[in-house]
Design a protein around this motif. Structure first.
Motif, PDB file in Angstrom:
ATOM      1  N   UNK A 142       3.862  45.441  51.848  1.00 20.78           N
ATOM      2  CA  UNK A 142       2.463  45.544  52.234  1.00 20.78           C
ATOM      3  C   UNK A 142       1.573  44.986  51.144  1.00 20.78           C
ATOM      4  N   UNK A 143       0.729  44.015  51.485  1.00 16.04           N
ATOM      5  CA  UNK A 143      -0.146  43.369  50.506  1.00 16.04           C
ATOM      6  C   UNK A 143      -1.585  43.360  51.008  1.00 16.04           C
ATOM      7  N   UNK A 144      -2.562  43.555  50.098  1.00 12.45           N
ATOM      8  CA  UNK A 144      -3.965  43.436  50.508  1.00 12.45           C
ATOM      9  C   UNK A 144      -4.298  41.993  50.864  1.00 12.45           C
ATOM     10  N   UNK A 145      -5.365  41.792  51.583  1.00 17.13           N
ATOM     11  CA  UNK A 145      -5.707  40.446  52.064  1.00 17.13           C
ATOM     12  C   UNK A 145      -6.047  39.482  50.931  1.00 17.13           C
ATOM     13  N   UNK A 146      -6.478  40.016  49.780  1.00 16.38           N
ATOM     14  CA  UNK A 146      -6.884  39.146  48.674  1.00 16.38           C
ATOM     15  C   UNK A 146      -5.791  38.983  47.620  1.00 16.38           C
ATOM     16  N   UNK A 147      -4.524  39.189  47.994  1.00 12.98           N
ATOM     17  CA  UNK A 147      -3.454  39.073  47.009  1.00 12.98           C
ATOM     18  C   UNK A 147      -3.353  37.637  46.507  1.00 12.98           C
ATOM     19  N   UNK A 148      -2.899  37.502  45.256  1.00 15.44           N
ATOM     20  CA  UNK A 148      -2.718  36.185  44.651  1.00 15.44           C
ATOM     21  C   UNK A 148      -1.346  35.635  45.031  1.00 15.44           C
ATOM     22  N   UNK A 149      -1.277  34.436  45.591  1.00 18.32           N
ATOM     23  CA  UNK A 149       0.018  33.855  45.969  1.00 18.32           C
ATOM     24  C   UNK A 149       1.002  33.796  44.806  1.00 18.32           C
ATOM     25  N   UNK A 150       0.493  33.523  43.581  1.00 17.43           N
ATOM     26  CA  UNK A 150       1.379  33.446  42.418  1.00 17.43           C
ATOM     27  C   UNK A 150       2.015  34.799  42.141  1.00 17.43           C
ATOM     28  N   UNK A 151       1.241  35.881  42.317  1.00 16.11           N
ATOM     29  CA  UNK A 151       1.753  37.233  42.102  1.00 16.11           C
ATOM     30  C   UNK A 151       2.881  37.516  43.088  1.00 16.11           C
ATOM     31  N   UNK A 152       2.670  37.166  44.356  1.00 11.12           N
ATOM     32  CA  UNK A 152       3.681  37.409  45.384  1.00 11.12           C
ATOM     33  C   UNK A 152       4.923  36.557  45.150  1.00 11.12           C
ATOM     34  N   UNK A 153       4.733  35.348  44.648  1.00 14.98           N
ATOM     35  CA  UNK A 153       5.867  34.471  44.360  1.00 14.98           C
ATOM     36  C   UNK A 153       6.750  35.058  43.277  1.00 14.98           C
ATOM     37  N   UNK A 154       6.117  35.543  42.199  1.00 14.68           N
ATOM     38  CA  UNK A 154       6.885  36.145  41.110  1.00 14.68           C
ATOM     39  C   UNK A 154       7.576  37.434  41.557  1.00 14.68           C
ATOM     40  N   UNK A 155       6.908  38.214  42.394  1.00 17.07           N
ATOM     41  CA  UNK A 155       7.521  39.426  42.940  1.00 17.07           C
ATOM     42  C   UNK A 155       8.784  39.073  43.718  1.00 17.07           C
ATOM     43  N   UNK A 156       8.675  38.072  44.581  1.00 15.81           N
ATOM     44  CA  UNK A 156       9.815  37.649  45.395  1.00 15.81           C
ATOM     45  C   UNK A 156      10.945  37.123  44.523  1.00 15.81           C
ATOM     46  N   UNK A 157      10.575  36.399  43.475  1.00 15.29           N
ATOM     47  CA  UNK A 157      11.594  35.871  42.563  1.00 15.29           C
ATOM     48  C   UNK A 157      12.342  37.005  41.870  1.00 15.29           C
ATOM     49  N   UNK A 158      11.603  38.045  41.468  1.00 22.22           N
ATOM     50  CA  UNK A 158      12.238  39.192  40.840  1.00 22.22           C
ATOM     51  C   UNK A 158      13.186  39.908  41.780  1.00 22.22           C
ATOM     52  N   UNK A 159      12.761  40.075  43.036  1.00 24.28           N
ATOM     53  CA  UNK A 159      13.613  40.726  44.036  1.00 24.28           C
ATOM     54  C   UNK A 159      14.892  39.935  44.238  1.00 24.28           C
ATOM     55  N   UNK A 160      14.767  38.626  44.399  1.00 22.19           N
ATOM     56  CA  UNK A 160      15.937  37.794  44.651  1.00 22.19           C
ATOM     57  C   UNK A 160      16.868  37.721  43.451  1.00 22.19           C
ATOM     58  N   UNK A 161      16.302  37.649  42.249  1.00 18.07           N
ATOM     59  CA  UNK A 161      17.143  37.619  41.051  1.00 18.07           C
ATOM     60  C   UNK A 161      17.916  38.917  40.898  1.00 18.07           C
ATOM     61  N   UNK A 162      17.269  40.049  41.164  1.00 16.85           N
ATOM     62  CA  UNK A 162      17.952  41.338  41.051  1.00 16.85           C
ATOM     63  C   UNK A 162      19.034  41.472  42.113  1.00 16.85           C
ATOM     64  N   UNK A 163      18.760  40.996  43.315  1.00 22.97           N
ATOM     65  CA  UNK A 163      19.780  41.037  44.365  1.00 22.97           C
ATOM     66  C   UNK A 163      21.001  40.229  43.956  1.00 22.97           C
ATOM     67  N   UNK A 164      20.787  39.061  43.384  1.00 23.75           N
ATOM     68  CA  UNK A 164      21.921  38.255  42.920  1.00 23.75           C
ATOM     69  C   UNK A 164      22.677  38.967  41.811  1.00 23.75           C
ATOM     70  N   UNK A 165      21.943  39.609  40.898  1.00 25.60           N
ATOM     71  CA  UNK A 165      22.588  40.319  39.795  1.00 25.60           C
ATOM     72  C   UNK A 165      23.511  41.424  40.309  1.00 25.60           C
ATOM     73  N   UNK A 166      23.066  42.150  41.319  1.00 29.42           N
ATOM     74  CA  UNK A 166      23.846  43.285  41.813  1.00 29.42           C
ATOM     75  C   UNK A 166      24.784  42.910  42.953  1.00 29.42           C
TER      76      UNK A 166
END
Length: 227
Positions: A92-116
């Motif tokens: 869930x994201x507010x309408x004014x979220x920064x695309x760069x913030x969401x990109x880094x969040x997604x990258x963190x999720x994917x990197x952690x999934x690969x790690x585990x």
């Protein structure tokens, strides 16, 4: 109002059916346990992180927040001696979220999934009225005879702890006290950097905790651990 989380869980458990074909363990443990085949079971867990309740965007880099969202869920799988396999994300994201913030969040999720060793296979994205929320569902698997349940604990047991107790709480207190300023430290490197060396372990425990999947699985297979 004096009504605690455990009371709510008990209320829900009393209202639902905890018996069904294929269900091994329902509400009341770190994961629900469902039959997979004669030797193995599925482990299912879900955890939610809400801005201003579980994290603060002013000091928690989005990359590390993504990693933490995965780790705290994988930790439930590890607690029962299993291995994570699949993940589902509701964001869930507010309408004014920064695309760069969401990109880094997604990258963190994917990197952690690969790690585990698990795969992000789907989920949902919604508009939030003002705060960020992340809900992850983790699906793991374990050998039926090696699953560790909470009810296995007995009076007189010896309790063993891996790691150092209180480090994550100390890291959180460093930020809340204003003695440490957060922001983008470690956002690209993947680990918290730029903090005083004597506090680094505490900061990492709060921003980027590790789920001890390999250790937990190895202990479960020894047969010496019963909870």
């Amino acid at each position: 109002n004096g009504y605690e989380e455990r009371d709510l869980i008990e209320l829900i458990r009393n209202l639902v059916c905890n018996e069904g074909e294929g269900l091994v363990q329902g509400i009341g443990d770190d994961c629900a346990v469902v039959e997979k085949d004669r030797q193995n079971v599925w482990l299912l867990t879900m955890d939610t992180l809400i801005e201003s309740v579980h994290f603060d965007c002013s000091w928690h880099p989005s990359y590390l927040l993504g990693r933490k969202a995965v780790s705290v869920n994988v930790s439930d799988i590890a607690a029962m001696g299993g291995q994570p396999v699949f993940a589902l994300l509701s964001l869930g994201l507010p309408t004014d979220f920064a695309p760069e913030w969401a990109t880094e969040l997604s990258r963190g999720i994917n990197d952690a999934c690969r790690q585990y060793g698990c795969l992000l296979i789907g989920g949902d994205t919604v508009c939030s009225p003002g705060k960020v929320s992340l809900t992850l569902t983790l699906i793991g698997e374990a050998e039926r005879d090696h699953v560790l349940y909470r009810y296995g604990a007995c009076p007189g047991d010896i309790v063993w702890v891996s790691g150092s107790l209180g480090y994550a709480a100390a890291g959180l207190d460093c930020f809340r006290s204003g003695k440490i300023v957060g922001g983008n430290s470690g956002i690209n490197a993947g680990t918290p950097t730029g903090y005083p060396s004597e506090l680094a372990a505490c900061i990492k425990a709060h921003l980027d905790p590790e789920a001890r999947v390999d250790l937990a699985g190895a202990l479960a297979r020894t047969g010496y651990i019963h909870a």
